[in-house]
Design an enzyme around this catalytic site. Structure first.
Site, PDB file in Angstrom:
ATOM      1  N   VAL A   1       1.312  -1.321   0.238  1.00 30.98           N
ATOM      2  CA  VAL A   1      -0.474  -0.108   0.366  1.00 30.98           C
ATOM      3  C   VAL A   1       0.612   0.723  -0.335  1.00 30.98           C
ATOM      4  O   VAL A   1       2.126   1.489   1.239  1.00 30.98           O
ATOM      5  CB  VAL A   1      -0.980   0.376   1.288  1.00 30.98           C
ATOM      6  CG1 VAL A   1      -2.011   1.253   1.388  1.00 30.98           C
ATOM      7  CG2 VAL A   1      -2.085  -1.376   0.654  1.00 30.98           C
TER       8      VAL A   1
ATOM      9  N   ALA B   1       4.601   3.892   2.898  1.00 28.12           N
ATOM     10  CA  ALA B   1       3.822   2.833   2.322  1.00 28.12           C
ATOM     11  C   ALA B   1       4.355   1.587   3.119  1.00 28.12           C
ATOM     12  O   ALA B   1       5.134   1.618   3.941  1.00 28.12           O
ATOM     13  CB  ALA B   1       4.837   2.492   0.571  1.00 28.12           C
ATOM     14  N   LYS B   2       3.215   0.641   2.840  1.00 26.02           N
ATOM     15  CA  LYS B   2       3.787  -0.454   3.388  1.00 26.02           C
ATOM     16  C   LYS B   2       3.534  -2.073   3.240  1.00 26.02           C
ATOM     17  O   LYS B   2       2.756  -2.054   2.666  1.00 26.02           O
ATOM     18  CB  LYS B   2       2.803  -0.615   5.312  1.00 26.02           C
ATOM     19  CG  LYS B   2       3.464  -1.543   6.216  1.00 26.02           C
ATOM     20  CD  LYS B   2       4.646  -0.543   6.931  1.00 26.02           C
ATOM     21  CE  LYS B   2       5.138  -1.860   7.900  1.00 26.02           C
ATOM     22  NZ  LYS B   2       6.267  -0.651   8.892  1.00 26.02           N
ATOM     23  N   GLY B   3       4.049  -3.306   3.397  1.00 20.22           N
ATOM     24  CA  GLY B   3       3.880  -3.936   2.754  1.00 20.22           C
ATOM     25  C   GLY B   3       3.644  -5.574   3.411  1.00 20.22           C
ATOM     26  O   GLY B   3       4.410  -4.541   4.243  1.00 20.22           O
TER      27      GLY B   3
END
Ligand code: NAD
Length: 442
Positions: A86, A131-133
């Site tokens: 995201v 962001a992050k995943g």
């Protein structure tokens, strides 16, 4: 969750709190990370008198990618995991944020963590967006070769939205320097050798000196800024750490080196306590050999996770998962200061109880920025193909952390709000300024 729109949540009578579901068996509240981050965004937006249309832009993600990760396991069968990346807001620079491997990972959690990164990078004033995943895999249940397949397959599916000028992943829960090495190698197969495409890499692959300890070092730095406000001396205090992974173990090592005593500690396998202080280096050795704290008995006794939180201490560092301090246990805490090493460890209801009880809370969005700050240094070093000495890394890290604390604390004092609200306000103002200056919003 709507925990009440009270503008001055810290002086609201605690009896007005909204119901918060009971904790799960893992000790986490059933309040999602997204609900926690949204709550604080809404509070800060209201204080800033932010227009609804701007709030809608800043609240939502720019891009959300969900991918299928089919991986052949060692028993010959395929298993399909779900992967997410995201990108929340890129007004201030390329997207930046960790990748989490944990069975509970879902889009909602990754979305929340991505938004938190947007405010965090803005508060630290480093030139990144948020962001992050994540992948819903339990790394403890896979062989290293299977885990490598998961990491590579994830990169194969999301590489098009990543890159050193687009979005740069880093480690988070369940991932480490080795995972970053696999991700970098896979990205390199597709795009050519590009060390700046991920940070938190091993030193042998252009990682930065000081990156592994950076989040813990930054948390300790934040505590050192906050401590005098409560008459505490970081080199002579008793502390408790919840979660003894990367962040928690480095907090413990650095504070003990300075003379403080670790009197309680936990991980997913259990909790231990010792009023005279736990031998941290012995515990680090035990965890690296056995993979967990369980079974460590050197001058310490086991206790329950709830007892751990109730230990009387100067400072408590939650450094495990989100939602661990909730309405059901916040009142049992006996610390003077709470510094959030983990992301979203405290629910809004718990935060309110802690504030009412006089606990000084240093929030995640500023306290655990050390990792992304040294990731920024790693990215800079990779782009320049030049390596800094560890002293230079640590010095620059502490300069940025101290500046962030003082800016947020100055705003909190000026506005009469807790640090968390002031931090969110500062982050939102900076992102909005960048978005307006670009002409992205008016
Ligand atoms: P990690 O995987 O290295 O460690 C997590 C630790 O939490 C492990 O010791 C695990 O056993 C423990 N844990 C899990 N469930 C628990 C439970 N129910 N009770 C007690 N302990 C439990 O992860 P990490 O990188 O140290 O991250 C920890 C937290 O810090 C996360 O919230 C993460 O998002 C946040 N964070 C990490 C970084 C970083 O650079 N690694 C940066 C900023 C924030």
């Amino acid at each position: 969750m709507d925990e009440g729109a009270a503008a001055s949540e810290h002086d609201e009578d605690v009896s007005h709190r909204q119901p918060e579901p009971e904790a799960t068996s893992a000790g986490q509240a059933e309040v999602s990370n997204y609900e926690i981050v949204s709550h604080w965004f809404d509070q800060a937006a209201e204080r800033l008198d932010l227009r609804d249309d701007l709030a809608a832009v800043l609240r939502s993600s720019y891009r959300e990618v969900q991918v299928q990760i089919p991986v052949k396991q060692s028993d010959g069968r395929m298993h399909v995991y779900h992967g997410y990346r995201v990108q929340h807001n890129g007004a201030r620079g390329p997207y930046k944020g960790g990748i989490r491997f944990h069975p509970d990972v879902d889009l909602d959690e990754v979305r929340a963590l991505a938004e938190l990164m947007t405010w965090k990078t803005a508060i630290a004033e480093i030139p990144f967006g948020g962001a992050k995943g994540g992948v819903n895999v339990d790394p403890a249940k896979l062989e290293p070769s299977e885990l490598q397949n998961v990491a590579r397959s994830f990169m194969d599916k999301v590489d098009k939205v990543l890159g050193p000028q687009r979005d740069i992943p880093a480690p988070d829960v369940g991932t480490n320097a080795q995972t970053m090495a696999w991700l970098m190698d896979e990205y390199g197969k597709l795009h050519g050798h590009t060390p700046a495409c991920v940070t938190g890499k091993p030193l042998a692959l252009e990682g930065s000196r000081g990156r592994e300890a950076a989040t813990g070092r930054g948390v300790v730095c934040m505590f050192s800024e906050a401590a005098p406000e409560r008459g505490l001396d970081p080199s002579d205090c008793d502390f408790v750490v919840q979660g003894f992974g990367n962040v928690g173990s480095w907090i413990a090592r650095i504070l003990c080196e300075r003379g403080a005593r670790l009197i309680g500690c936990s991980d997913a396998s259990g909790a231990i306590r010792s009023p005279k202080g736990i031998d941290v280096e012995a515990l680090v050795g035990h965890v690296s050999e056995n993979g967990a704290l369980e079974g460590f008995d050197k001058h310490s006794e086991t206790c329950s996770p709830d007892e751990l939180l109730g230990i009387e201490c100067d400072v408590l560092f939650p450094a495990a998962l989100g939602g661990m301090i909730h309405r059901g246990n916040a009142d049992t805490l006996r610390c003077k200061v709470l510094v959030e090493g983990a992301n979203s460890p405290t629910t809004p209801n718990a935060d309110e109880i802690l504030t009412a009880n006089g606990v000084h809370v240093v929030p995640d969005v500023m306290a655990n920025a050390g990792g992304v700050i040294v990731s920024y240094f790693e990215w800079v070093q990779n782009l320049q193909h030049f390596r800094w000495e560890e002293d230079a890394v640590n010095h620059q890290l502490e300069t940025i952390m101290r500046r962030a604390y003082r800016e947020v604390s100055g705003k909190a004092h000026a506005n009469g709000t807790p640090l968390r609200l002031a931090a969110y306000q500062l982050g939102i103002e900076r992102v909005l300024d960048a978005a307006r200056t670009r002409g992205y919003v008016s």
